[in-house]
Design a protein around this motif. Structure first.
Motif, PDB file in Angstrom:
ATOM      1  N   LEU A 413      33.407  36.887  55.696  1.00 37.04           N
ATOM      2  CA  LEU A 413      34.649  38.280  55.904  1.00 37.04           C
ATOM      3  C   LEU A 413      35.513  37.937  55.067  1.00 37.04           C
ATOM      4  O   LEU A 413      35.834  38.458  54.412  1.00 37.04           O
ATOM      5  CB  LEU A 413      35.316  38.844  56.833  1.00 37.04           C
ATOM      6  CG  LEU A 413      34.227  39.046  58.132  1.00 37.04           C
ATOM      7  CD1 LEU A 413      35.162  39.636  59.600  1.00 37.04           C
ATOM      8  CD2 LEU A 413      33.685  40.566  57.229  1.00 37.04           C
ATOM      9  N   GLU A 414      36.134  36.600  54.319  1.00 32.67           N
ATOM     10  CA  GLU A 414      36.851  36.167  53.918  1.00 32.67           C
ATOM     11  C   GLU A 414      36.694  36.658  52.411  1.00 32.67           C
ATOM     12  O   GLU A 414      37.389  36.560  51.474  1.00 32.67           O
ATOM     13  CB  GLU A 414      37.218  34.616  54.305  1.00 32.67           C
ATOM     14  CG  GLU A 414      38.517  33.769  53.121  1.00 32.67           C
ATOM     15  CD  GLU A 414      38.913  32.492  53.980  1.00 32.67           C
ATOM     16  OE1 GLU A 414      39.781  31.677  53.445  1.00 32.67           O
ATOM     17  OE2 GLU A 414      37.897  32.220  55.254  1.00 32.67           O
ATOM     18  N   GLN A 415      34.943  36.228  52.333  1.00 34.13           N
ATOM     19  CA  GLN A 415      34.787  35.790  50.650  1.00 34.13           C
ATOM     20  C   GLN A 415      34.892  37.204  50.810  1.00 34.13           C
ATOM     21  O   GLN A 415      34.763  37.662  49.310  1.00 34.13           O
ATOM     22  CB  GLN A 415      33.289  35.240  51.066  1.00 34.13           C
ATOM     23  CG  GLN A 415      33.093  33.507  51.684  1.00 34.13           C
ATOM     24  CD  GLN A 415      32.031  33.141  50.581  1.00 34.13           C
ATOM     25  OE1 GLN A 415      30.517  33.908  50.908  1.00 34.13           O
ATOM     26  NE2 GLN A 415      31.373  32.200  52.690  1.00 34.13           N
ATOM     27  N   VAL A 416      34.647  37.545  51.417  1.00 33.51           N
ATOM     28  CA  VAL A 416      34.099  39.650  50.726  1.00 33.51           C
ATOM     29  C   VAL A 416      35.233  40.283  50.998  1.00 33.51           C
ATOM     30  O   VAL A 416      35.693  40.981  49.555  1.00 33.51           O
ATOM     31  CB  VAL A 416      33.924  40.199  52.579  1.00 33.51           C
ATOM     32  CG1 VAL A 416      34.453  41.790  51.847  1.00 33.51           C
ATOM     33  CG2 VAL A 416      32.523  40.407  52.051  1.00 33.51           C
ATOM     34  N   ARG A 417      36.457  39.557  51.189  1.00 30.35           N
ATOM     35  CA  ARG A 417      38.373  39.813  51.262  1.00 30.35           C
ATOM     36  C   ARG A 417      38.006  39.333  49.335  1.00 30.35           C
ATOM     37  O   ARG A 417      38.871  39.904  48.574  1.00 30.35           O
ATOM     38  CB  ARG A 417      39.017  39.631  51.994  1.00 30.35           C
ATOM     39  CG  ARG A 417      39.460  40.145  52.799  1.00 30.35           C
ATOM     40  CD  ARG A 417      40.167  40.134  54.058  1.00 30.35           C
ATOM     41  NE  ARG A 417      40.436  38.700  54.074  1.00 30.35           N
ATOM     42  CZ  ARG A 417      39.618  38.130  55.257  1.00 30.35           C
ATOM     43  NH1 ARG A 417      39.150  39.319  56.343  1.00 30.35           N
ATOM     44  NH2 ARG A 417      39.689  36.818  55.848  1.00 30.35           N
ATOM     45  N   ASP A 418      37.753  38.397  49.349  1.00 29.28           N
ATOM     46  CA  ASP A 418      37.994  37.823  48.330  1.00 29.28           C
ATOM     47  C   ASP A 418      37.875  38.522  46.792  1.00 29.28           C
ATOM     48  O   ASP A 418      38.089  38.711  45.146  1.00 29.28           O
ATOM     49  CB  ASP A 418      37.910  35.950  47.802  1.00 29.28           C
ATOM     50  CG  ASP A 418      38.426  35.216  48.381  1.00 29.28           C
ATOM     51  OD1 ASP A 418      39.845  35.613  49.225  1.00 29.28           O
ATOM     52  OD2 ASP A 418      38.200  33.952  49.264  1.00 29.28           O
ATOM     53  N   ILE A 419      36.290  39.061  46.807  1.00 28.86           N
ATOM     54  CA  ILE A 419      35.692  39.605  46.179  1.00 28.86           C
ATOM     55  C   ILE A 419      35.838  40.911  45.654  1.00 28.86           C
ATOM     56  O   ILE A 419      35.268  42.005  44.648  1.00 28.86           O
ATOM     57  CB  ILE A 419      34.178  39.368  45.675  1.00 28.86           C
ATOM     58  CG1 ILE A 419      33.720  40.004  47.381  1.00 28.86           C
ATOM     59  CG2 ILE A 419      34.046  37.866  46.099  1.00 28.86           C
ATOM     60  CD1 ILE A 419      31.982  39.697  47.006  1.00 28.86           C
ATOM     61  N   CYS A 420      36.309  42.309  46.932  1.00 27.13           N
ATOM     62  CA  CYS A 420      35.986  43.439  46.924  1.00 27.13           C
ATOM     63  C   CYS A 420      37.228  43.512  45.832  1.00 27.13           C
ATOM     64  O   CYS A 420      36.742  44.462  45.149  1.00 27.13           O
ATOM     65  CB  CYS A 420      37.102  43.681  48.709  1.00 27.13           C
ATOM     66  SG  CYS A 420      35.948  44.200  49.071  1.00 27.13           S
ATOM     67  N   PRO A 421      38.486  43.472  45.651  1.00 23.45           N
ATOM     68  CA  PRO A 421      39.359  43.758  44.021  1.00 23.45           C
ATOM     69  C   PRO A 421      38.594  44.333  42.746  1.00 23.45           C
ATOM     70  O   PRO A 421      38.528  44.795  42.240  1.00 23.45           O
ATOM     71  CB  PRO A 421      40.702  43.047  43.804  1.00 23.45           C
ATOM     72  CG  PRO A 421      40.097  41.946  45.110  1.00 23.45           C
ATOM     73  CD  PRO A 421      38.892  41.246  45.665  1.00 23.45           C
ATOM     74  N   ALA A 422      37.485  43.058  42.714  1.00 23.77           N
ATOM     75  CA  ALA A 422      36.675  42.870  41.421  1.00 23.77           C
ATOM     76  C   ALA A 422      35.711  44.200  41.153  1.00 23.77           C
ATOM     77  O   ALA A 422      35.940  44.816  40.380  1.00 23.77           O
ATOM     78  CB  ALA A 422      35.768  41.774  40.866  1.00 23.77           C
TER      79      ALA A 422
END
Length: 486
Positions: A413-422
């Motif tokens: 989930l932390e990884q998903v949050r990191d890539i969501c902006p792109a």
């Protein structure tokens, strides 16, 4: 290695890796465009079948042992020699096997013209036994400028030879010449830059140590490449060679774009992680930076490619290749998720967790083969087959990320949050760029205007919302410029 020195070396390596990937992509694009206009989809379909055996063979020859050389802290030249002789022996055995099986393969796929070209093409396995050690030495020392010189030179030389062969009516032989010369030339240029040359020595104990690490990566590589190749083998059998050619071309260009961007960041990250593998906190910082940066670059590139696919294919490859447009767009979605796969897998490699790597591959291939079998034998539709890869890619983001919550504390989930902006920024920018296709302009003006609209919208929104990756890239460019000036 101190953190400051590691960052400086990593940035320098990233600079050269980007140049290598970018230079290779430009040369490859030019060559593929010319070849696609000179040759038919059928010939590219025949090549796709032949490359199945080359690619699987390359995994066996190159994967595992050369990664072990990068990862082990005390690798010596004796280790390089030991691994080389192991790889060479394997490559010769594989060559003999494919040489003997070539008539049966050609008969099974109804391609009698492929027997001799296949036997010649698999010679690349012998070349790659040597090249695998060269690549490992370069990666271990973070000297990617050497790979840049070799790769670009090889692309120009092999591409020129392939185009000349195609112009002379060489047909499938033009593709064989281009593939074989590319690896041979790359190997030669690296040999001129790297002092290591194989000696007649083989250390059994070191071979066993390296194999204990490498066999799991080797098995993982065989699973991955076997799964990727299975699609081509099934399409080539169930459908026609020309249809396989369309799918192959549709995959080739999104893959090349993803490899150019993600492929520059991830090998450098593997080497960096191997230097700090005892510090999980530093590894997590490296992983987050690689994931966020790679995603920030790849997602908008894939989005733009999907939006502009029709005019790009028509102007670059010609009207004959328009049936490949839907496959280009579908593969753009697949490769937009590339960074989350490669980042997590490179962390496991760099941390020496090849056991987890192998387990993940087994799980992913069970899922992938189940979906591929359903789309191929039940739906029997090419678009469904490629759409199935999107489902597999999405499921595998979770599978690949799951172990790293425990290994380095980087949860899914932390990884998903990191890539969501792109992803959100790319979607918004695509909504700005897409209406350009409705203006009725020519293909080239449409591509250029959509590219400008996408870039302005993406960068503008990044600055407006203070997106971290945007300012990190600006700071990195300043550091690289100052470093080169110094």
């Amino acid at each position: 290695m101190p953190a400051k020195d590691l960052k400086s070396t990593t940035l320098s390596s990233l600079f050269w890796k980007l140049f290598e990937q970018g230079g290779t992509a430009v040369v490859t694009l030019v060559v593929q465009v010319v070849m696609a206009r000179l040759l038919s989809p059928v010939e590219f379909g025949v090549l796709a079948i032949m490359l199945v055996f080359v690619n699987v063979g390359n995994v066996i020859v190159q994967s595992g042992l050369n990664t072990a050389i990068i990862q082990v802290p005390d690798a010596s030249e004796a280790d390089f020699d030991t691994v080389f002789w192991m790889s060479l022996a394997i490559s010769v055995v594989l060559y003999v096997a494919v040489f003997c099986l070539a008539p049966a393969v050609s008969s099974f796929y109804g391609m009698p013209q492929a027997v001799t070209p296949l036997r010649v093409l698999v010679l690349v396995l012998v070349v790659n036994a040597y090249n695998s050690i060269q690549e490992a030495i370069v990666a271990r020392r973070l000297e990617f400028q050497k790979t840049f010189r070799a790769t670009v030179t090889a692309g120009v030389v092999s591409g020129s030879a392939g185009v000349v062969a195609a112009l002379l009516g060489g047909g499938i032989w033009a593709l064989v010449v281009q593939q074989l010369l590319q690896q041979a030339c790359k190997c030669l240029v690296l040999a001129l830059q790297i002092p290591w040359k194989p000696r007649l020595r083989f250390e059994r104990d070191r071979a066993l140590l390296l194999f204990r690490f490498g066999w799991k990566l080797l098995a993982s590589g065989i699973l991955e490449q076997g799964y990727q190749s299975l699609s081509d083998l099934l399409i080539g059998k169930v459908f026609s060679s020309s249809e396989l050619g369309y799918v192959s071309q549709g995959k080739k260009y999104p893959f090349a774009l993803g490899a150019m961007l993600d492929g520059a960041i991830q090998p450098v990250m593997l080497s960096a992680v191997a230097h700090v593998q005892d510090d999980a906190a530093r590894v997590k910082r490296l992983a987050r930076r690689a994931l966020k940066t790679s995603t920030y670059l790849i997602v908008p590139a894939m989005t733009l490619f999907a939006v502009a696919a029709t005019p790009v294919v028509r102007i670059v490859l010609g009207e004959a290749w328009l049936p490949s447009v839907p496959f280009v767009q579908l593969y753009c979605v697949v490769y937009a998720m590339l960074p989350i796969h490669t980042t997590n897998l490179q962390v496991l490699n760099g941390m020496g967790r090849s056991d987890l790597f192998l387990r993940l591959e087994v799980v992913k291939k069970v899922v992938g083969i189940a979906i591929l079998s359903f789309t191929t034998f039940v739906l029997r539709d090419l678009h469904a087959i490629v759409s199935g890869y999107i489902v597999v890619a999405l499921l595998c983001t979770f599978i690949n990320a799951s172990p790293n919550k425990r290994v380095i504390g980087y949860a899914y989930l932390e990884q998903v949050r990191d890539i969501c902006p792109a992803f959100l920024l790319a979607l918004a920018a695509a909504l700005v760029a897409w209406p350009v296709s409705l203006l009725g302009l020519g293909d080239l003006p449409t591509i250029l205007l959509q590219g400008v609209a996408m870039l302005v919208a993406y960068v503008g929104l990044s600055a407006l919302f203070r997106v971290e990756e945007f300012f990190y890239l600006l700071d990195t460019l300043r550091e690289l410029r100052m470093g080169r000036a110094g």
